[in-house]
Each structure stands twice: as C-alpha cells, then as structure tokens.
Design a protein around this motif. Structure first.
Motif, PDB file in Angstrom:
ATOM      1  N   GLY A 196       0.807  -1.214   0.000  1.00 39.63           N
ATOM      2  CA  GLY A 196       0.000   0.000   0.000  1.00 39.63           C
ATOM      3  C   GLY A 196       0.838   1.261   0.000  1.00 39.63           C
ATOM      4  N   HIS A 197       1.702   1.412   1.000  1.00 37.92           N
ATOM      5  CA  HIS A 197       2.549   2.606   1.033  1.00 37.92           C
ATOM      6  C   HIS A 197       3.553   2.610  -0.122  1.00 37.92           C
ATOM      7  N   GLU A 198       3.902   1.427  -0.604  1.00 36.89           N
ATOM      8  CA  GLU A 198       4.813   1.376  -1.760  1.00 36.89           C
ATOM      9  C   GLU A 198       4.152   1.961  -3.006  1.00 36.89           C
ATOM     10  N   ARG A 199       2.894   1.638  -3.238  1.00 41.62           N
ATOM     11  CA  ARG A 199       2.184   2.219  -4.369  1.00 41.62           C
ATOM     12  C   ARG A 199       2.015   3.727  -4.191  1.00 41.62           C
ATOM     13  N   ASP A 200       1.726   4.157  -2.977  1.00 43.50           N
ATOM     14  CA  ASP A 200       1.508   5.580  -2.735  1.00 43.50           C
ATOM     15  C   ASP A 200       2.763   6.416  -2.970  1.00 43.50           C
ATOM     16  N   PHE A 201       3.926   5.858  -2.643  1.00 54.50           N
ATOM     17  CA  PHE A 201       5.171   6.623  -2.739  1.00 54.50           C
ATOM     18  C   PHE A 201       6.057   6.154  -3.896  1.00 54.50           C
ATOM     19  N   MET A 202       5.441   5.535  -4.889  1.00 54.95           N
ATOM     20  CA  MET A 202       6.178   4.945  -6.003  1.00 54.95           C
ATOM     21  C   MET A 202       7.163   5.940  -6.635  1.00 54.95           C
ATOM     22  N   ASP A 203       6.743   7.164  -6.859  1.00 54.86           N
ATOM     23  CA  ASP A 203       7.592   8.138  -7.553  1.00 54.86           C
ATOM     24  C   ASP A 203       7.997   9.299  -6.641  1.00 54.86           C
ATOM     25  N   ASP A 204       7.909   9.090  -5.331  1.00 56.08           N
ATOM     26  CA  ASP A 204       8.224  10.153  -4.368  1.00 56.08           C
ATOM     27  C   ASP A 204       9.595   9.886  -3.749  1.00 56.08           C
ATOM     28  N   LYS A 205      10.583  10.606  -4.197  1.00 58.65           N
ATOM     29  CA  LYS A 205      11.952  10.386  -3.746  1.00 58.65           C
ATOM     30  C   LYS A 205      12.175  10.827  -2.299  1.00 58.65           C
ATOM     31  N   ARG A 206      11.187  11.508  -1.714  1.00 56.41           N
ATOM     32  CA  ARG A 206      11.327  11.946  -0.324  1.00 56.41           C
ATOM     33  C   ARG A 206      11.177  10.791   0.660  1.00 56.41           C
ATOM     34  N   PHE A 223       4.346  -4.889  -9.022  1.00 58.39           N
ATOM     35  CA  PHE A 223       4.417  -3.471  -9.370  1.00 58.39           C
ATOM     36  C   PHE A 223       4.890  -2.651  -8.173  1.00 58.39           C
ATOM     37  N   ALA A 224       4.310  -2.913  -6.997  1.00 58.29           N
ATOM     38  CA  ALA A 224       4.666  -2.142  -5.804  1.00 58.29           C
ATOM     39  C   ALA A 224       6.126  -2.334  -5.414  1.00 58.29           C
ATOM     40  N   LYS A 225       6.687  -3.497  -5.712  1.00 56.99           N
ATOM     41  CA  LYS A 225       8.080  -3.765  -5.346  1.00 56.99           C
ATOM     42  C   LYS A 225       9.044  -2.755  -5.978  1.00 56.99           C
ATOM     43  N   ARG A 226       8.634  -2.132  -7.053  1.00 63.64           N
ATOM     44  CA  ARG A 226       9.509  -1.172  -7.718  1.00 63.64           C
ATOM     45  C   ARG A 226       9.812   0.034  -6.821  1.00 63.64           C
ATOM     46  N   ALA A 227       8.975   0.270  -5.810  1.00 61.92           N
ATOM     47  CA  ALA A 227       9.172   1.414  -4.920  1.00 61.92           C
ATOM     48  C   ALA A 227      10.118   1.102  -3.766  1.00 61.92           C
ATOM     49  N   ILE A 228      10.459  -0.169  -3.575  1.00 60.67           N
ATOM     50  CA  ILE A 228      11.292  -0.552  -2.425  1.00 60.67           C
ATOM     51  C   ILE A 228      12.751  -0.225  -2.722  1.00 60.67           C
ATOM     52  N   ARG A 229      13.367   0.568  -1.875  1.00 59.38           N
ATOM     53  CA  ARG A 229      14.771   0.926  -2.054  1.00 59.38           C
ATOM     54  C   ARG A 229      15.700  -0.120  -1.455  1.00 59.38           C
ATOM     55  N   ARG A 230      15.256  -0.776  -0.404  1.00 55.35           N
ATOM     56  CA  ARG A 230      16.052  -1.850   0.222  1.00 55.35           C
ATOM     57  C   ARG A 230      15.117  -3.026   0.473  1.00 55.35           C
ATOM     58  N   LYS A 231      15.162  -3.989  -0.428  1.00 55.50           N
ATOM     59  CA  LYS A 231      14.241  -5.132  -0.422  1.00 55.50           C
ATOM     60  C   LYS A 231      14.945  -6.363   0.131  1.00 55.50           C
ATOM     61  N   VAL A 232      14.332  -6.988   1.159  1.00 54.85           N
ATOM     62  CA  VAL A 232      14.878  -8.209   1.765  1.00 54.85           C
ATOM     63  C   VAL A 232      13.774  -9.254   1.746  1.00 54.85           C
ATOM     64  N   GLU A 233      13.873 -10.192   0.810  1.00 51.95           N
ATOM     65  CA  GLU A 233      12.857 -11.234   0.674  1.00 51.95           C
ATOM     66  C   GLU A 233      13.312 -12.480   1.431  1.00 51.95           C
ATOM     67  N   LEU A 234      12.459 -12.948   2.334  1.00 54.10           N
ATOM     68  CA  LEU A 234      12.779 -14.083   3.200  1.00 54.10           C
ATOM     69  C   LEU A 234      12.127 -15.353   2.687  1.00 54.10           C
ATOM     70  N   ASN A 235      12.760 -16.482   2.987  1.00 53.63           N
ATOM     71  CA  ASN A 235      12.190 -17.781   2.655  1.00 53.63           C
ATOM     72  C   ASN A 235      11.219 -18.219   3.743  1.00 53.63           C
ATOM     73  N   TRP A 236      10.308 -19.063   3.356  1.00 56.46           N
ATOM     74  CA  TRP A 236       9.348 -19.651   4.303  1.00 56.46           C
ATOM     75  C   TRP A 236      10.128 -20.311   5.454  1.00 56.46           C
ATOM     76  N   GLY A 237       9.716 -20.051   6.684  1.00 61.28           N
ATOM     77  CA  GLY A 237      10.312 -20.701   7.846  1.00 61.28           C
ATOM     78  C   GLY A 237      11.596 -20.082   8.354  1.00 61.28           C
ATOM     79  N   THR A 238      11.957 -18.894   7.882  1.00 56.17           N
ATOM     80  CA  THR A 238      13.166 -18.223   8.372  1.00 56.17           C
ATOM     81  C   THR A 238      13.119 -18.096   9.894  1.00 56.17           C
ATOM     82  N   GLU A 239      14.267 -18.388  10.556  1.00 54.88           N
ATOM     83  CA  GLU A 239      14.338 -18.385  12.017  1.00 54.88           C
ATOM     84  C   GLU A 239      15.165 -17.198  12.534  1.00 54.88           C
ATOM     85  N   ASP A 240      15.273 -17.128  13.866  1.00 56.55           N
ATOM     86  CA  ASP A 240      15.837 -15.955  14.544  1.00 56.55           C
ATOM     87  C   ASP A 240      17.203 -15.528  14.035  1.00 56.55           C
TER      88      ASP A 240
END
Length: 355
Positions: A196-206, A223-240
C-alpha cells in the motif's frame, strides 16, 4: 493551506507518546472470529502495560477518529465513497468492498450503519492514532500507536484487513504541517510486503522504503516492489539467527544510506512462529530483539521514530508487544522525556548499544 484537523493537538509533557483508544477494538456478534486477526489485541496490550505499572489511562494519548477531510489527504473520494452506503437493488455494493478488505464474507450482509460503527470506525480511529503519533514522534523523539500499520492500503484501494492508508497519511500530514520535515524512511518488518505505502510513494523520492517480508505469501505485488529501495525477501520458515542478522545489517544500511527526518516503523508480529498467515518462525524473544535493534538504530542516528503494530494473528502477540515495549523502556529507549530535554539520553543509549 492544509485543511483544519482535530488530530494535530498539543498534549502535556506528562503524557507518554503512546496513542490508543478503546474504540480500536473490533467486536460484532463474534463475526470478527472468522478472520484469524485478534480484533481485540490492542486493548490487551494496553491492559498488560497497565498491569506492569508502565502506564495509566490518564498518562497516554487518546486517539481520535480520522475525519473524511483527513482521509482525503491521501484517499480518492471515489474510494471513500465505495466504503459508504450505496444500495444497488438487493445488496449493498459498499458492504461488498468492506467484506473483501476485511476478508470476512458475512460482512456483505450486515446493515450499513452496523458495519460503519463496528468495523470502519475502529479502523478510522486507529488511522487517526497513527497521524497523531507522527506529530508526537517529531516532538518527543518517539511515539507508538498501539494500533495502525495498515500497509496494504493505498490511496485508491484496500486489502488484507487494511481499509485506510494510515502510514501514507501520517507522512503526508508531517510533510504538509511540520516545518523541517521533508523526508521519511519506512522500515516495514511485518511478514507481508507493504504494497500500500509502496504504491503511494512509487515516484516520491522523499520517502525511502525498506521492506523485509516472506516472499511466498500475500500480496506478491510485483508493481509495488519497484518502490522498495532496500528489499529483503525471506524464505518460508526463516528463524531468529538469520532474520535478526539481516534486520540489523539492513536497518543500519538504510539509515546510513539516507538521513531522513522521521522513521515509520511497521512492527508486525506476524513473523512469530506458528502464525497462520506469516509463514516465518521467529521466537517471542526474537521479536523483542528486533524492536530493540530498530529503536537503538533510530536513537544512534538521532532520527525520531513512530512505531505502529500492524499484523499479528495469534492470541499471544499482545503479550509479546507489551513485553517488547517494557524492554524498550527498561533500556531507556522510550520514556516520557522529549527530545529537547533528553539530548543526554542519546549518549546513554549509545553507550549501551554494543552490550
């Protein structure tokens, strides 16, 4: 000129910058139990904090409901109208929209006044709480909305139990109303992608967005992922161990990369092992340590922080949230002092940050 709002008020310094209202909690004839979300968890967090003598009813900030004018800062009128009464022959179209957003199909058949009072009003009050907490965070150095974190909602659409875009609203209010606030960093550590916030701030460099989430679950919004500047995708079952190492590294990296005027921290507890929707395997202590990492980083970089509680779909998450806030207080990362008084507190926190 910004519109007139009741949400930007002044509160006495004796109040904790912790925002809550009993109106946050959702109850409507047991139907809320058809969704795994604990629709009363916010009140339970407050009760735990009272039991531990951290707060009283008079020492916290009472949230107010966001008005339509407030919501129009971000939302389209067309979207808000779809959440209102709109009778079409034998069913109410707006109830279909709310039923879809809340993922509780029987809401479709509820009278409009009932759904407004029992479902949307609590969500509007939590949204008002996030906006209020944004101002408090700038004034005090930190603030916590015990609700909010509706990160699947954008200006023109809702989903995933998120009907109002409270994170976007809080940031837009700050940009419009607080002199010197022109940049923000969102640190989204809910188990789900914050589309949601990624779509809202897609082209907002602030706005700098860091998002750490399970890549195998809802919403999978490419589509929304394009707004993420630092993306960390985790695998199912990631632990501490793996999770906390990545959070520590990437939070520090994000705050080194951009010095923002405020951090919005989306602190979902659906990363807890056993959560039916999150798919991760983080322990209660891991959640407490995660929150500590984020708050220590905020203080170390001298950036005000606003925390919202977001997702968490087990009965025990309320206790974990409360324990985390008690830990932050024990460590001196949250207290009643504001930034103007508490500059020395930065030094105190930094001195303990390597322990």
């Amino acid at each position: 000129m910004p519109h007139r709002t009741e949400l930007y008020q002044n509160f006495p310094p004796t109040c904790w910058p912790i925002v809550y209202s009993p109106d946050y909690n959702i109850t409507f004839m047991g139907l809320e139990k058809l969704h795994p979300f604990d629709a009363g968890k916010w009140g339970k967090v407050i009760n735990f904090l009272k039991e531990e003598k951290l707060i009283t009813d008079d020492s916290i900030v009472r949230a107010q409901e966001a008005s339509e004018e407030d919501l129009l800062v971000v939302h389209t009128r067309q979207y808000l109208n779809r959440l209102k009464k709109h009778i079409l022959e034998s069913f109410e179209e707006w109830s279909f929209v709310v039923a879809t957003i809340t993922e509780i199909p029987p809401v479709l058949f509820m009278p409009n006044f009932f759904v407004q009072r029992k479902v949307l009003r609590p969500l509007r009050t939590q949204t008002g709480g996030t906006i209020m907490a944004g101002k408090l965070a700038i004034e005090r150095g930190w603030a916590i909305n015990v609700g909010g974190g509706f990160h699947h909602c954008s200006g023109d659409r809702g989903g995933g139990f998120c009907a109002y875009a409270d994170i976007t609203l809080a940031i837009k209010f700050l940009f419009e109303r607080i002199e010197g606030v022109s940049t923000a960093t969102i640190i989204d550590l809910d188990a789900h992608q914050g589309n949601g916030h990624e779509r809202d701030f897609m082209d907002d460099k602030r706005v700098y967005i860091m998002d750490v989430y399970n890549s195998s679950i809802y919403p999978g919004d490419g589509f929304a992922k394009r707004a993420i500047r630092r993306k960390v995708e985790l695998n199912w079952g990631t632990e501490d161990e793996e999770y906390l190492q990545k959070v520590r590294m990437h939070v520090e990296g994000a705050l080194n990369e951009v010095k923002s005027d405020i951090i919005i921290y989306n602190a979902g507890t659906d990363i807890l092992y056993g959560d039916p929707l999150g798919g991760l395997a983080i322990s209660p202590q891991g959640i407490i340590e995660r929150d500590e990492i984020v708050f220590r980083a905020a203080w170390r970089h001298r950036i005000p922080i606003l925390m919202v509680t977001s997702g968490g779909y087990q009965k025990r998450t309320a206790r974990i949230i409360a324990d985390s806030l008690l830990n932050l207080h024990h460590l001196g990362l949250i207290d009643k002092k504001d930034l103007a008084i508490g500059e020395a507190r930065f030094t105190k926190v930094e001195a303990g940050s390597e322990q």
